[in-house]
Design an enzyme around this catalytic site. Structure first.
Site, mmCIF file in Angstrom:
data_model
loop_
_atom_site.group_PDB
_atom_site.id
_atom_site.type_symbol
_atom_site.label_atom_id
_atom_site.label_comp_id
_atom_site.label_asym_id
_atom_site.label_seq_id
_atom_site.Cartn_x
_atom_site.Cartn_y
_atom_site.Cartn_z
ATOM 1 N N GLU A 37 5.376 -6.072 7.718
ATOM 2 C CA GLU A 37 4.785 -4.946 8.458
ATOM 3 C C GLU A 37 5.326 -4.746 9.870
ATOM 4 O O GLU A 37 5.333 -3.618 10.375
ATOM 5 C CB GLU A 37 3.257 -5.097 8.511
ATOM 6 C CG GLU A 37 2.565 -4.851 7.172
ATOM 7 C CD GLU A 37 2.557 -6.073 6.259
ATOM 8 O OE1 GLU A 37 2.016 -5.977 5.154
ATOM 9 O OE2 GLU A 37 3.112 -7.126 6.654
ATOM 10 N N GLY A 54 0.843 -1.193 0.000
ATOM 11 C CA GLY A 54 0.000 0.000 0.000
ATOM 12 C C GLY A 54 0.876 1.240 0.000
ATOM 13 O O GLY A 54 2.075 1.160 0.292
ATOM 14 N N GLY A 70 0.091 -4.970 0.738
ATOM 15 C CA GLY A 70 -1.126 -4.728 -0.043
ATOM 16 C C GLY A 70 -1.173 -5.502 -1.343
ATOM 17 O O GLY A 70 -2.259 -5.824 -1.850
ATOM 18 N N ASP A 119 -1.597 -7.067 7.630
ATOM 19 C CA ASP A 119 -3.036 -6.858 7.467
ATOM 20 C C ASP A 119 -3.543 -7.405 6.131
ATOM 21 O O ASP A 119 -3.117 -8.467 5.722
ATOM 22 C CB ASP A 119 -3.382 -5.371 7.671
ATOM 23 C CG ASP A 119 -2.792 -4.457 6.606
ATOM 24 O OD1 ASP A 119 -1.781 -4.840 5.975
ATOM 25 O OD2 ASP A 119 -3.319 -3.346 6.404
#
Length: 385
Positions: free
Chosen positions: A168, A97, A145, A176
């Site tokens: 992460e 992301g 992402g 996530d």
């Protein structure tokens, strides 16, 4: 004429400054974002091309907002039989992301820190529940992402260039995009190991770990795509047959052992502990070079992230994808309010000094009460899927 041009100069400078600021905040205009993701229909296939090669195809909000409705439209369209997603530039499928934009927004309290995660997780869910076969060509870097827009689909085609990671915990976040769903479902404790350490898997190992479903030579992807497009109103089985035929012909690294094979017993025993403190204790007691290397890695990660991640994976193991995404949205908002995410991004992506100062600095200082709070429902602000 020259006078008028000179008069216009300060205004131009001001405009240039504004452009720089807007660019810096990644508030890309529609015209820019239109080129950042290409959506086309070819034959019976809907094709999504992530088109930010300079940013390793990192996902930003305008891209997410284009892809989501298009998937929903294709899903309902009787003339669309499959969806293909790929990246441009040869280096990356999607490196994650747009973390920098989120960091900038978080610092000034911009609502992008809600909108981005809401949009991204809804997209992950749309892919995970998509009724049309979804084929992700994960050629090159596939992280964060990028994993979220591939792993929840029916088919994930890795190549010798694929590099997978969920890194992460190194930036004060947690794995996530539905990591709480797919990681604990990998065999043994591989998912816990990958999520906590951010370990990278390359090439055929991405298939062997269960993240990819097929392995095809990178240079054969254009031919595979062409053949997928040419299929006449194919069933999921027909698509699987075509992918299998390419997969069977690929001999790259066939003889090579899975990189984690020799460590599987250790991974399964060391990462099965109920708490991070216990995992660290087990690693120290084990004392093998492998265990020491993992200990060294874990010691660099955000203690808060490690504790959130372990609980996320343990709880996610028995949740639906929707429940996981709701839980992860709560965690994302807790991280946006905290210290470690901004410090991690500074150390890893901005200043690149690789020495984040985590707060709290030790696992023991991250209280159960704090962790419990991060998992608490947000009432009206909970993620709606």
């Amino acid at each position: 004429m020259a006078g008028r041009a000179l008069q216009a100069l300060p205004r131009l400078r001001a405009l240039n400054r504004l452009q720089v600021i807007f660019q810096h905040l990644k508030m890309s205009k529609q015209t820019d974002s239109a080129a950042e993701v290409l959506l086309e229909k070819k034959g019976g296939a809907g094709i999504i091309t992530l088109n930010r090669p300079k940013a390793l195809n990192a996902l930003n909000l305008p891209m997410i907002q284009k892809i989501y409705p298009q998937i929903k439209t294709w899903e309902q369209d009787p003339e669309t039989f499959l969806i293909i997603i790929k990246g441009t530039g040869g280096k990356a499928f999607c490196a994650g992301g747009d973390i920098r934009a989120i960091t900038e927004a978080g610092k000034v309290g911009d609502k992008l820190i809600q909108d981005f995660f809401i949009g991204e997780y809804r997209l992950n869910n749309a892919i995970g529940t998509c009724k049309k076969p979804y084929v992700a060509l994960i050629d090159g870097i596939t992280m964060g992402g990028g994993v979220g827009v591939s792993v929840h689909g029916h088919f994930r085609v890795a190549t010798e260039k694929t590099v997978f990671a969920m890194p992460e915990t190194a930036i004060g976040l947690f794995p996530d995009v539905g990591g709480g769903y797919f990681l604990p479902r990998l065999s043994g404790k591989i998912g816990y190991y990958l999520g906590l350490t951010g370990c990278r898997l390359k090439g055929r190992d991405v298939l062997r770990a269960g993240i990819a479903t097929h392995f095809v030579e990178s240079e054969k992807l254009p031919a595979l795509e062409k053949d997928l497009i040419a299929l006449k109103s194919p069933s999921k089985e027909k698509i699987a047959d075509l992918l299998n035929s390419y997969h069977m012909k690929c001999t790259i690294d066939q003889e090579k052992e899975f990189a984690l094979d020799e460590h599987m017993d250790k991974i399964n025993s060391l990462f099965s502990a109920n708490s991070m403190e216990e995992i660290v204790k087990k690693l120290k007691q084990d004392g093998s070079p492998f265990a020491m290397k993992q200990l060294e890695t874990i010691n660099k990660m955000s203690p808060t992230s490690l504790k959130l991640t372990l609980r996320q994976l343990r709880e996610g193991a028995s949740m639906s994808l929707q429940e996981v995404l709701r839980m992860e949205y709560r965690l994302s908002q807790a991280c946006m309010k905290g210290h470690d995410f901004y410090e991690g991004v500074r150390a890893v992506l901005i200043d690149k000094d690789q020495s984040p100062k985590w707060k709290p600095a030790a696992l023991e200082e991250v209280s159960d009460e704090f962790v419990d709070n991060c998992f608490k429902p947000l009432g009206n602000d909970d993620l709606k899927l």
